[in-house]
Design a protein around this motif. Structure first.
Motif, PDB file in Angstrom:
ATOM      1  N   TRP A   1      37.853  44.658  35.113  1.00 54.61           N
ATOM      2  CA  TRP A   1      38.554  43.881  35.838  1.00 54.61           C
ATOM      3  C   TRP A   1      38.646  44.151  37.281  1.00 54.61           C
ATOM      4  CZ3 TRP A   1      39.982  46.192  31.222  1.00 54.61           C
ATOM      5  CH2 TRP A   1      40.459  45.689  30.159  1.00 54.61           C
ATOM      6  N   ALA A   2      38.925  43.263  37.975  1.00 55.01           N
ATOM      7  CA  ALA A   2      38.885  43.309  39.522  1.00 55.01           C
ATOM      8  C   ALA A   2      39.914  42.305  40.030  1.00 55.01           C
ATOM      9  CB  ALA A   2      37.562  43.312  40.071  1.00 55.01           C
ATOM     10  N   VAL A   3      40.120  42.091  41.381  1.00 53.77           N
ATOM     11  CA  VAL A   3      41.016  41.303  42.117  1.00 53.77           C
ATOM     12  C   VAL A   3      40.259  40.868  43.228  1.00 53.77           C
ATOM     13  CG1 VAL A   3      43.085  40.690  43.024  1.00 53.77           C
ATOM     14  CG2 VAL A   3      43.177  42.255  41.078  1.00 53.77           C
ATOM     15  N   THR A   4      40.012  39.600  43.399  1.00 46.72           N
ATOM     16  CA  THR A   4      39.474  38.935  44.477  1.00 46.72           C
ATOM     17  C   THR A   4      40.149  39.161  45.476  1.00 46.72           C
ATOM     18  OG1 THR A   4      40.607  36.687  44.202  1.00 46.72           O
ATOM     19  CG2 THR A   4      38.669  36.947  43.080  1.00 46.72           C
ATOM     20  N   GLU A   5      39.571  38.803  46.853  1.00 43.72           N
ATOM     21  CA  GLU A   5      40.138  39.045  48.215  1.00 43.72           C
ATOM     22  C   GLU A   5      41.349  38.129  48.556  1.00 43.72           C
ATOM     23  OE1 GLU A   5      37.465  38.795  51.331  1.00 43.72           O
ATOM     24  OE2 GLU A   5      36.119  40.044  50.482  1.00 43.72           O
ATOM     25  N   THR A   6      41.481  37.059  47.596  1.00 40.49           N
ATOM     26  CA  THR A   6      42.703  36.211  47.711  1.00 40.49           C
ATOM     27  C   THR A   6      43.640  36.496  46.839  1.00 40.49           C
ATOM     28  OG1 THR A   6      41.363  34.676  46.210  1.00 40.49           O
ATOM     29  CG2 THR A   6      41.381  34.238  48.497  1.00 40.49           C
TER      30      THR A   6
ATOM     31  N   MET B   1      40.566  39.119  37.889  1.00 38.56           N
ATOM     32  CA  MET B   1      39.162  38.613  37.080  1.00 38.56           C
ATOM     33  C   MET B   1      39.013  39.328  36.040  1.00 38.56           C
ATOM     34  SD  MET B   1      38.378  35.767  39.112  1.00 38.56           S
ATOM     35  CE  MET B   1      36.625  35.631  38.189  1.00 38.56           C
ATOM     36  N   GLU B   2      38.404  39.021  34.805  1.00 39.60           N
ATOM     37  CA  GLU B   2      38.185  39.900  33.794  1.00 39.60           C
ATOM     38  C   GLU B   2      36.810  39.698  33.573  1.00 39.60           C
ATOM     39  OE1 GLU B   2      40.199  40.761  29.512  1.00 39.60           O
ATOM     40  OE2 GLU B   2      39.707  38.678  29.997  1.00 39.60           O
TER      41      GLU B   2
ATOM     42  N   TYR C   1      35.355  35.833  34.357  1.00 39.38           N
ATOM     43  CA  TYR C   1      36.256  34.607  34.449  1.00 39.38           C
ATOM     44  C   TYR C   1      37.590  35.017  35.210  1.00 39.38           C
ATOM     45  CZ  TYR C   1      36.934  36.832  29.987  1.00 39.38           C
ATOM     46  OH  TYR C   1      36.930  37.900  28.821  1.00 39.38           O
ATOM     47  N   PRO C   2      38.213  34.073  35.437  1.00 42.71           N
ATOM     48  CA  PRO C   2      39.655  34.174  36.111  1.00 42.71           C
ATOM     49  C   PRO C   2      40.649  34.472  35.092  1.00 42.71           C
ATOM     50  CG  PRO C   2      38.618  32.226  36.899  1.00 42.71           C
ATOM     51  CD  PRO C   2      37.871  32.803  35.798  1.00 42.71           C
TER      52      PRO C   2
ATOM     53  N   LEU D   1      37.140  28.229  35.639  1.00 42.50           N
ATOM     54  CA  LEU D   1      36.155  28.162  36.114  1.00 42.50           C
ATOM     55  C   LEU D   1      35.949  29.173  37.717  1.00 42.50           C
ATOM     56  CD1 LEU D   1      35.433  24.372  36.570  1.00 42.50           C
ATOM     57  CD2 LEU D   1      34.683  25.769  35.000  1.00 42.50           C
ATOM     58  N   CYS D   2      34.659  29.763  37.530  1.00 42.82           N
ATOM     59  CA  CYS D   2      34.577  30.713  38.831  1.00 42.82           C
ATOM     60  C   CYS D   2      34.551  30.095  39.935  1.00 42.82           C
ATOM     61  CB  CYS D   2      33.420  31.661  38.303  1.00 42.82           C
ATOM     62  SG  CYS D   2      33.396  32.789  37.073  1.00 42.82           S
ATOM     63  N   ASP D   3      33.993  28.955  40.148  1.00 41.75           N
ATOM     64  CA  ASP D   3      33.799  28.200  41.096  1.00 41.75           C
ATOM     65  C   ASP D   3      35.208  28.247  42.007  1.00 41.75           C
ATOM     66  OD1 ASP D   3      31.091  26.248  40.688  1.00 41.75           O
ATOM     67  OD2 ASP D   3      32.147  27.113  38.872  1.00 41.75           O
TER      68      ASP D   3
END
Length: 148
Positions: free
Chosen positions: A101-106, A110-111, A125-126, A61-63
Motif C-alpha cells: 500500500w502507498a498514498v499518492t501525493e494528493t 492505493m493498493e 488500483y485506488p 481507474l489509475c488514470d
C-alpha cells in the motif's frame, strides 16, 4: 424478476506487517516491478498493456489518480515498501508480500496486489472510499511521515 446487486465485500485477511524485515525490504525495493492491469486504465500510457486499455465498468481507474506512467506506479510501490506498508500475508512462494500500500501525493490510498510471484510484479488500483482498510493505510502512512 428484479435482480439484487451484490454488495461489494473487501478482503478481511489484509493486515499490515507489524515487524519489518529490513533485509527483505531492501531486496524487495530493488527487485519489485509493476505490470499493470488494463481493467484499471483508461489510457495505456507507457504500461505496454494488451489490450492497450480495457476499463471495466465499476473498476477504479489509475488514470483518475494521476498515475499515468509505469515509473510513477513503480515509485509508489517502492515508497510503500520503504514505509513498511506491506502485507503480513505472503504470496505464493512465500517471498513477496501479497499486497503493498502507498498514498499518492494528493492523499489517495492505493493498493497493489501481487500478480507474478516469480518476478515480484504487482498491479495496483485506488482503494475505494468504502473500504474500511483504507483508514489503516492512511494512519500508517501518516505515522511514517511523522518519523521522517
Amino acid at each position: 424478476m428484479a435482480f439484487k446487486r451484490r454488495q461489494r465485500t473487501y478482503n478481511p485477511k489484509r493486515r499490515l506487517v507489524m515487524e519489518i524485515d529490513f533485509s527483505a525490504q531492501a531486496d524487495w525495493q530493488n527487485q519489485v516491478s509493476y505490470g499493470g492491469n488494463p481493467e484499471h486504465k483508461r489510457n495505456p500510457g507507457d504500461f505496454g498493456l494488451t489490450p492497450p486499455s480495457d476499463p471495466r465498468p465499476g473498476k477504479m481507474l489509475c488514470d483518475d489518480t494521476g498515475i499515468i506512467t509505469r515509473q510513477a506506479a513503480l515509485s509508489l510501490l517502492q515508497k510503500g515498501l520503504s514505509a513498511g506498508l506491506y502485507s503480513s500475508r505472503m504470496g505464493h512462494g512465500d517471498y513477496w508480500p501479497q499486497n503493498i500500500w502507498a498514498v499518492t501525493e494528493t492523499g489517495l490510498p492505493m493498493e497493489a496486489q501481487l500478480e507474478n510471484p516469480a518476478k515480484g510484479t504487482y498491479h495496483g488500483y485506488p482503494m475505494p472510499e468504502q473500504d474500511p482498510f483504507r483508514e489503516e493505510v492512511l494512519k500508517r502512512w501518516e505515522q511514517r511521515d511523522a518519523h521522517v
